[in-house]
Design a protein around this motif. Structure first.
Motif, PDB file in Angstrom:
ATOM      1  N   CYS A 364       0.838  -1.194   0.000  1.00 50.23           N
ATOM      2  CA  CYS A 364       0.000   0.000   0.000  1.00 50.23           C
ATOM      3  C   CYS A 364       0.873   1.243   0.000  1.00 50.23           C
ATOM      4  O   CYS A 364       1.565   1.546   0.981  1.00 50.23           O
ATOM      5  CB  CYS A 364      -0.918   0.010   1.225  1.00 50.23           C
ATOM      6  N   CYS A 377      -6.272   4.837  -0.960  1.00 52.70           N
ATOM      7  CA  CYS A 377      -6.438   4.338   0.398  1.00 52.70           C
ATOM      8  C   CYS A 377      -6.720   5.548   1.279  1.00 52.70           C
ATOM      9  O   CYS A 377      -6.343   6.681   0.937  1.00 52.70           O
ATOM     10  CB  CYS A 377      -5.177   3.616   0.862  1.00 52.70           C
ATOM     11  N   HIS A 383       0.230   2.173   3.807  1.00 55.33           N
ATOM     12  CA  HIS A 383       0.485   1.305   4.952  1.00 55.33           C
ATOM     13  C   HIS A 383       1.630   0.345   4.709  1.00 55.33           C
ATOM     14  O   HIS A 383       1.963  -0.467   5.587  1.00 55.33           O
ATOM     15  CB  HIS A 383      -0.778   0.486   5.272  1.00 55.33           C
ATOM     16  N   THR A 386       1.228  -5.305   4.052  1.00 62.82           N
ATOM     17  CA  THR A 386       0.299  -5.690   5.123  1.00 62.82           C
ATOM     18  C   THR A 386      -0.146  -7.133   4.943  1.00 62.82           C
ATOM     19  O   THR A 386      -0.238  -7.639   3.823  1.00 62.82           O
ATOM     20  CB  THR A 386      -0.962  -4.803   5.113  1.00 62.82           C
ATOM     21  N   CYS A 396      -6.637  -0.979   5.935  1.00 60.41           N
ATOM     22  CA  CYS A 396      -5.967  -0.674   4.672  1.00 60.41           C
ATOM     23  C   CYS A 396      -6.877  -1.017   3.489  1.00 60.41           C
ATOM     24  O   CYS A 396      -7.240  -2.179   3.284  1.00 60.41           O
ATOM     25  CB  CYS A 396      -4.651  -1.451   4.574  1.00 60.41           C
TER      26      CYS A 396
END
Length: 663
Positions: A364, A377, A383, A386, A396
C-alpha cells in the motif's frame, strides 16, 4: 212482499258485513301470530336495541417492562367524550343546534367534527370517541349542558401511557384509531359481544411492539346491559342480562436494558445535533439474540398518538427534515464502509484466497491503479506491506482492493446472505428493511453477461458502492463473529406474563443461522483482528478501548453523496465471553474512529459497569496496560505468488468514482 225483500237484503248485507269483520279479525290474528311467533325474536331484539343498550367496559391493556422491571408502557385514567349517533337529535335544525353547541364547548374544527359524526353513524348505537384524554374543564361543560346534548356522553376510560416518552418510541411503537377497513373486517369476523371484538373508534397497535403483540396486550372486553330512555340516558341495569367483567391484557417483559437505552440515546442525540443528521444504535446479546437497546435519533413522543394526534402535530412530525418517525435502527440503509471488510476477510479465508500472515502482491503506497482509475487508500502515505491482521487493524483499503478482485459476485452474494445481509432478521417488530446486495443477475443486467467490473469489485470490498445494510444487520453479523459463527434471531420479548401472574411463557424464536464458516480457525482470526483494531498500537478503533474490558470491533466510514461521510463502528465485549455487541451509525458524522467508536465504548461500559464494580475492591486497580501485539516483520510476497494479480487489477474494469475513506 216488499217488506220481505228488504228484510232479505238486510240479512244479506249483515252476512257480508260479518264476513268482512271475521276476515279482518282473522287477518289481524294471523298478523299478530306472524309478529309475535314467527318474527318475535327479531322484533324483541329491535325493541331491546332501543330500550336496552350494551355498554362495553374496556380492559386494561397489558403493561410492558424492561429486563429489570422498569415500566415502559402502562395505562392511566382519563376522560373520553363520545357521541352515540342514534341518540342525537334527528330534526335537521335541532341537530345543527346541537352540533353548533358542541363546536362551541369543545373548540372543535367543524370538518373534523363532521368526519367523526359520519364515523359514528356506521355503528349508531355504539359510542364513538370525539376527544380522548379530555380536560376536566371540557368534561364539566358537557355534563352541565347534557340535556341540550342528547347522545353526547362522558366516561372514564383508561388510555395508553408511555412514561419515558421519546426514549422508547421506536421499539414500543404507538396506538392509533382502528381504520374503517380493519373495523369492517373485524366486524364480519366476530360478534359485537365477543370479548375479542373491536368497536368503531377503538385504538389498536399501529407500529412496533404495540402492533406485533396486539393480541397479547389488548385483553378481553367486558359488557354491561343498561335500560335507557328515549334520549339514550341510563335508567337502570337490565335484569335480563348478566354483566361480564373485562379481563386485562398480558404483560410483556423485554430483553431491553433501559439504562443502556438511555445512555445510547443521549449519546446519539448529541452526535445527531453535532452532525446535523440522524443516528442509530442497536445493542444485542450475541448469545441469545435479545435486544438490549434499540435507538434512533431524533425520536418522537408516542404519547402524542394516544390522545389522537392533531393535524398540526402530525404535519410537524411528518414534514420534519430530520424524520423523527423514521426508525433508522432497522429501516435506515447505509453503505457499511470498512465494517464490511470482516465479511470480505471471511470469504478470503474460507475460499483460501489468503492466509492470516500472508501478503498480497501489492504493497500500500496510498492507492492503486485499477483499469483507468486510481483508487485511493484512506491513508495517503500508505500502509506498506500488510497481512490480514495489519490490514484490518489499520483498515488498509489497498489490501482489500486486491482481495476483492479474487471474489466472484456469486460468492459475495451467497456469503452476504448467510451473514444476514439483504434479508430480514426475523425481529419481532414490523417493517424491517432488507438493504441491498447485487447478485449475478443484477450485475449482468447492468454490465452485461459474464462481466464483473474491477471497479465494482474494489468498491464492494471496502463496503462502498452498490451495497446497503442496516445497523441491525451489522450488529447481528458481528454478533455471529462473537458467538462462534452462530447468529441468533434478534428479539425484544423475553417472556409473556398473565395479568394474574398465574402463568408465564417465553416466545419461541426462529432457528439460529450460521455465518457460512466451515473452519472455526476463520473465526479465531476475525476475532483476533477485531481485538487488534481496538487494542493494538495503530488500531483505528483505539477510542473504543476500555481498561479492564477486552473490547473488539471495527471502524467504518461510508461515503455520502448528500454531505459529510457517515460514521460507523461495531464492537463487542468482553472478548472471552461476549455479552453485548453494539452497532452505531452517525449520519454525516465523519470518521467512524472518532465519532462512532466512543459511543460504542460508553455503551459497553454502561452495560458492563456492574461487573467492573463487583471486582474485588481491596485489590488496587492497576494502571491500564495497552496490550502490545507483536507481529513478525511483514515481507514482500514471494515472486512465485499469483503473478496474474497485477494484470487482473489493471484490466478488470473501471470505477465510476474515486474511492477514499478515512476510518
Amino acid at each position: 212482499m216488499d217488506f220481505n225483500i228488504d228484510k232479505k237484503n238486510q240479512q244479506k248485507k249483515a252476512w257480508w258485513l260479518k264476513g268482512i269483520l271475521y276476515f279482518l279479525f282473522l287477518s289481524i290474528l294471523c298478523y299478530c301470530f306472524y309478529l309475535q311467533i314467527l318474527k318475535g325474536d327479531r322484533f324483541e331484539k329491535l325493541a331491546n336495541g332501543n330500550r336496552i343498550r350494551i355498554v362495553r367496559n374496556k380492559p386494561l391493556r397489558g403493561t410492558v417492562y424492561d429486563r429489570n422491571g422498569t415500566i415502559l408502557a402502562d395505562n392511566k385514567p382519563a376522560f373520553t367524550i363520545s357521541v352515540t349517533y342514534a341518540d342525537i337529535r334527528k330534526e335537521e335544525s335541532e341537530q345543527k343546534l346541537e352540533i353548533d353547541l358542541l363546536l362551541e364547548l369543545l373548540d372543535f374544527d367543524p370538518d373534523a367534527l363532521s368526519e367523526k359524526i359520519a364515523n359514528a353513524k356506521k355503528a349508531p348505537f355504539d359510542p364513538y370517541p370525539l376527544i380522548r384524554n379530555a380536560p376536566i374543564e371540557q368534561v364539566s361543560l358537557i355534563e352541565e349542558r347534557s340535556f341540550d346534548l342528547p347522545g353526547v356522553l362522558t366516561k372514564s376510560d383508561p388510555i395508553r401511557n408511555y412514561p419515558l416518552g421519546e426514549l422508547t418510541a421506536h421499539f414500543l411503537g404507538y396506538m392509533g384509531e382502528i381504520s374503517p377497513t380493519r373495523y369492517e373486517r373485524f366486524k364480519k369476523e366476530r360478534k359485537k359481544t365477543d370479548p375479542l371484538s373491536y368497536w368503531i373508534g377503538d385504538q389498536i397497535g399501529k407500529i412496533g411492539l404495540e402492533m406485533s403483540y396486539e393480541q397479547e396486550l389488548r385483553g378481553e372486553n367486558g359488557f354491561a346491559y343498561r335500560e335507557v330512555d328515549v334520549w339514550g340516558r341510563n335508567i337502570n341495569d337490565s335484569p335480563q342480562k348478566q354483566e361480564i367483567i373485562p379481563k386485562a391484557g398480558n404483560d410483556l417483559y423485554l430483553t431491553v436494558d433501559i439504562a443502556l437505552q438511555d445512555t445510547l440515546s443521549k449519546l446519539l442525540h448529541h452526535a445527531s445535533a453535532t452532525s446535523g443528521g440522524g443516528a442509530a444504535a442497536v445493542a444485542i446479546n450475541p448469545r441469545t439474540g435479545g435486544i438490549l437497546a434499540f435507538c434512533s435519533a431524533p425520536s418522537f413522543d408516542a404519547n402524542l398518538f394516544t390522545s389522537g394526534i392533531s393535524q398540526k402535530e402530525w404535519d410537524a412530525l411528518n414534514n420534519d427534515p430530520n424524520r423523527p418517525l423514521f426508525n433508522r435502527a432497522f429501516q435506515g440503509t447505509y453503505p457499511p464502509g470498512s465494517t464490511f471488510k470482516l465479511l470480505i476477510a471471511l470469504i478470503g479465508l474460507e475460499q483460501e484466497y489468503i492466509t492470516p500472515d500472508g501478503t498480497l502482491p501489492r504493497s500500500c503506497g496510498g492507492g492503486m491503479q485499477i483499469g483507468n482509475r486510481y483508487f485511493r487508500c484512506w491513508k495517503a502515505s500508505g500502509h506498506g506491506w500488510t497481512n490480514l491482521f495489519s490490514a484490518v487493524r489499520q483498515s488498509c483499503d489497498v489490501y482489500f482492493y486486491q482481495l476483492g478482485s479474487k471474489i466472484s459476485i456469486e460468492h459475495l452474494y451467497d456469503y452476504s446472505r448467510q451473514a444476514g445481509f439483504y434479508k430480514r432478521s426475523g425481529i419481532d417488530i414490523p417493517n424491517e428493511a432488507v438493504g441491498f446486495m447485487p447478485d449475478k443477475n443484477w450485475v449482468a443486467e447492468k454490465y452485461g453477461d459474464d462481466y464483473y467490473p474491477g471497479g465494482m469489485r474494489a468498491n464492494l470490498a471496502i463496503g462502498q458502492g452498490e451495497i446497503l445494510v442496516t445497523p441491525l444487520q451489522l450488529a447481528r453479523f458481528y454478533g455471529g463473529i462473537a458467538n462462534r459463527g452462530i447468529m441468533q434471531t434478534p428479539h425484544f420479548v423475553k417472556k409473556i406474563l398473565s395479568p394474574t401472574k398465574e402463568w408465564s411463557r417465553e416466545p419461541v424464536w426462529g432457528p439460529a443461522t450460521k455465518l457460512g464458516v466451515t473452519n472455526l480457525k476463520t473465526l479465531d482470526v476475525l476475532d483476533q483482528a477485531c481485538y487488534m483494531v481496538v487494542n493494538s498500537p495503530g488500531g483505528t478503533g483505539s477510542l473504543a478501548r476500555i481498561p479492564g474490558i477486552d473490547v473488539c470491533g471495527k471502524t467504518g466510514t461510508s461515503q455520502n453523496a448528500h454531505g459529510e461521510d457517515h460514521a460507523l463502528f461495531v464492537g463487542y465485549a468482553p472478548r472471552s465471553y461476549p455479552k453485548i455487541v453494539i452497532a452505531v451509525v452517525v449520519e454525516n458524522g465523519g470518521n467512524g474512529s472518532s465519532t462512532a467508536a466512543p459511543i460504542v465504548r460508553d455503551g459497553i461500559l454502561s452495560y458492563l459497569k456492574p461487573e467492573l464494580a463487583a471486582q474485588d475492591e481491596s485489590t488496587p486497580t492497576p494502571e491500564p496496560i495497552t496490550p502490545e501485539i507483536i507481529l513478525e516483520p511483514i515481507s514482500p510476497p514471494d515472486s512465485t505468488q499469483d503473478s496474474t494479480q497485477d494484470s487482473l487489477l489493471q484490466n478488470n474494469g473501471i470505477l465510476e468514482r474515486e474511492i477514499q475513506t478515512n476510518d
